[in-house]
Design an enzyme around this catalytic site. Sequence first.
Site, PDB file in Angstrom:
ATOM      1  N   ARG A  77       0.688  -1.132  -0.226  1.00 49.63           N
ATOM      2  CA  ARG A  77      -0.002   0.057   0.157  1.00 49.63           C
ATOM      3  C   ARG A  77       0.712   1.500   0.355  1.00 49.63           C
ATOM      4  O   ARG A  77       0.320   2.313  -0.835  1.00 49.63           O
ATOM      5  CB  ARG A  77      -1.008  -0.147   0.890  1.00 49.63           C
ATOM      6  N   VAL A  78       2.002   1.099   0.759  1.00 53.18           N
ATOM      7  CA  VAL A  78       2.874   2.229   0.457  1.00 53.18           C
ATOM      8  C   VAL A  78       4.082   1.930  -0.245  1.00 53.18           C
ATOM      9  O   VAL A  78       4.888   0.253   1.002  1.00 53.18           O
ATOM     10  CB  VAL A  78       2.911   2.818   1.980  1.00 53.18           C
ATOM     11  N   LYS A  79       5.036   1.953  -1.271  1.00 57.01           N
ATOM     12  CA  LYS A  79       6.022   2.198  -1.386  1.00 57.01           C
ATOM     13  C   LYS A  79       6.452   3.638  -2.090  1.00 57.01           C
ATOM     14  O   LYS A  79       7.820   3.534  -2.458  1.00 57.01           O
ATOM     15  CB  LYS A  79       5.402   1.103  -2.577  1.00 57.01           C
ATOM     16  N   THR A  80       5.122   4.203  -3.327  1.00 58.88           N
ATOM     17  CA  THR A  80       6.275   5.238  -4.141  1.00 58.88           C
ATOM     18  C   THR A  80       5.708   7.223  -3.539  1.00 58.88           C
ATOM     19  O   THR A  80       6.088   7.605  -3.958  1.00 58.88           O
ATOM     20  CB  THR A  80       5.807   5.029  -5.159  1.00 58.88           C
ATOM     21  N   ARG A 226     -18.553   9.469 -39.528  1.00 64.43           N
ATOM     22  CA  ARG A 226     -18.357  10.395 -40.209  1.00 64.43           C
ATOM     23  C   ARG A 226     -18.641  11.465 -40.432  1.00 64.43           C
ATOM     24  O   ARG A 226     -18.303  12.715 -41.052  1.00 64.43           O
ATOM     25  CB  ARG A 226     -18.663   9.356 -41.565  1.00 64.43           C
ATOM     26  N   LYS A 287     -37.304   1.524 -38.138  1.00 61.81           N
ATOM     27  CA  LYS A 287     -36.636   2.255 -38.907  1.00 61.81           C
ATOM     28  C   LYS A 287     -37.014   4.238 -38.517  1.00 61.81           C
ATOM     29  O   LYS A 287     -37.661   4.131 -37.636  1.00 61.81           O
ATOM     30  CB  LYS A 287     -37.725   2.936 -39.991  1.00 61.81           C
ATOM     31  N   HIS A 288     -35.664   4.692 -37.910  1.00 66.05           N
ATOM     32  CA  HIS A 288     -36.186   6.140 -37.288  1.00 66.05           C
ATOM     33  C   HIS A 288     -36.215   5.968 -35.687  1.00 66.05           C
ATOM     34  O   HIS A 288     -36.873   6.646 -35.043  1.00 66.05           O
ATOM     35  CB  HIS A 288     -36.811   7.299 -37.642  1.00 66.05           C
ATOM     36  N   ASN A 428     -47.099   8.930 -28.494  1.00 67.24           N
ATOM     37  CA  ASN A 428     -48.365   8.218 -28.573  1.00 67.24           C
ATOM     38  C   ASN A 428     -48.015   7.123 -29.649  1.00 67.24           C
ATOM     39  O   ASN A 428     -48.166   6.851 -30.088  1.00 67.24           O
ATOM     40  CB  ASN A 428     -49.167   8.926 -28.467  1.00 67.24           C
ATOM     41  N   PHE A 483     -53.144   5.152 -21.430  1.00 69.61           N
ATOM     42  CA  PHE A 483     -54.512   5.053 -20.718  1.00 69.61           C
ATOM     43  C   PHE A 483     -54.876   5.684 -21.934  1.00 69.61           C
ATOM     44  O   PHE A 483     -54.350   7.029 -22.502  1.00 69.61           O
ATOM     45  CB  PHE A 483     -55.091   5.746 -19.712  1.00 69.61           C
ATOM     46  N   ARG A 530     -47.889   2.255 -17.277  1.00 66.07           N
ATOM     47  CA  ARG A 530     -47.560   2.753 -18.293  1.00 66.07           C
ATOM     48  C   ARG A 530     -45.928   2.451 -18.849  1.00 66.07           C
ATOM     49  O   ARG A 530     -45.797   2.440 -17.937  1.00 66.07           O
ATOM     50  CB  ARG A 530     -47.710   4.041 -18.124  1.00 66.07           C
ATOM     51  N   HIS A 534     -40.301   8.329 -25.056  1.00 62.48           N
ATOM     52  CA  HIS A 534     -40.443   9.881 -25.018  1.00 62.48           C
ATOM     53  C   HIS A 534     -39.345   9.649 -26.225  1.00 62.48           C
ATOM     54  O   HIS A 534     -38.464   9.857 -25.696  1.00 62.48           O
ATOM     55  CB  HIS A 534     -40.467  10.646 -24.072  1.00 62.48           C
TER      56      HIS A 534
END
Length: 534
Positions: A77-80, A226, A287-288, A428, A483, A530, A534
Amino acid sequence: MSASPHKGSSGPAKVAVKRALISLSDKTGAVDFARALAGAGVELLSTGGTAKALKEAGLSVTDVSEVTGFPEIMDGRVKTLHPSVHGGILAVRDAPEHVKAMEAHGIRPIDLVAINLYPFEATVAKSDDPLEIIENIDIGGPAMIRAAAKNAAFVVVVTDPADYTRVAEAIAAGGVEKPLRTELAGKAFARTAAYDAAISGWFAGEAGERFPERLTVSASRAAELRYGENPHQKAALYRTAGEAPGAASARLANGKPLSFNNLGDADAAYQLIADLDPSEPAVAIIKHANPCGVAIGASLAEAHKKALRCDPVSAYGGVVAANRALDAEAAKAITALFTEVVIAPEADEEAMKIFAAKPNLRLLLTGEMRPAGGIVMRSIAGGLLVQEADGAQVTEADLKVATKRAPSPEELADLLFAFRIAKHVKSNAIVYAKGGATVGIGAGQMSRVDSARIAAWKAAEAARHAGEETALTEGSVVASDAFFPFADGLMAAAEAGATAVIQPGGSLRDEEVIAAADEAGLAMVLTGLRHFRH
């Protein structure tokens, strides 16, 4: 309190590397890189396992503990974390006070730092042991990376093995120029930012925070595209952390690179098809970002034929998704009509040969398919909208029969199928289905009654295209993603020939809508759930 400015320059045009510190968790290419540095006369410093690997390769390496005069402690854990290391990295080489401090404390400069970090992300992906995960949080590595990147005017920082060759070539040619040092510094800070994002996300999860106070998003650029939605917009594809299958991570097995719009449609196709029951062959045509046909069948070829029947005109130039490995029969059916992209888990050898004859068709193979989970986000001006993925599934047990007549078993199966599809149609949404296939889809209208009418009109057009006298919606069922606020949308569906309806319910006029359904002889079930999209 701000830091005091040092009296030094912004660094030389080229940095001649004389001393390098290499400490790598991922040792890919490490020996070759270190050998190239040594061949250019660079003194090598290293730690732990990296030092051992370099020494075993016959390289002369000084262990960092010899530089600090202090051994690695606390299981590494401690070296550098020592002035002899960080002073050598952070020192501004032409600032007199920095040079004086280095001389006073016997600190030698470190001109290159090559670091990659403990595999925290990989550990989280394979382990649920908190102690193991925490031990793979690197401390010294990020500290050295950030120090070297901050001092890019005088120090080269390398965090990606893909950069080893060009850095070694620059050193051999006399030094690393400032533009490359600046690029590598930016890349280094991006790496530590992503690392910290993964760690903070894990801690938030451990604390049970679904939406933490500060959300840090990290992604890696997978490709420059592109252009975006339109040719004047620049764009790129980024991949987020994790190994979720989908359009972003799929293998391009055939065709040219995908466009921005291809990827958007492929994602919509993947999410829909992955949401269907995997026990039956299924095909979706998109499509789309909206489905124009979805079906299940005895085979993928049959499912494709049924899906195509829903809207054969819109299907031209669309994206096709399949929920299982593509065979030759399916490949022939799909390639009979111009298709931009096909996305599926796999494709057999014969199918691959058929697709190979269509160089403009992109084939994406995901390896597996599973419904989207986790959180999803959308950018808005000045922020992000973040929510849980809509993973809800409605079953027969969730349904409430609201009308005098209950649906038949055949109607019930189609109702559940149609409602599952409506979840993936822009609101919708109105979806007509019959015999395990969509026969009319109305998407994205401001009025629900308009969606119902458009779906019926498209079904009539599809029947005309096929030379059939009876509208496809005759004897179908209909699903609404939300609904019916008034009975008019319901009656439009009844006029189109629908015999049963599935909808969430919850309108102030539910009683009026139910009464209209009874009067028309429709069966209606309510989901209480529901599926706005969107």
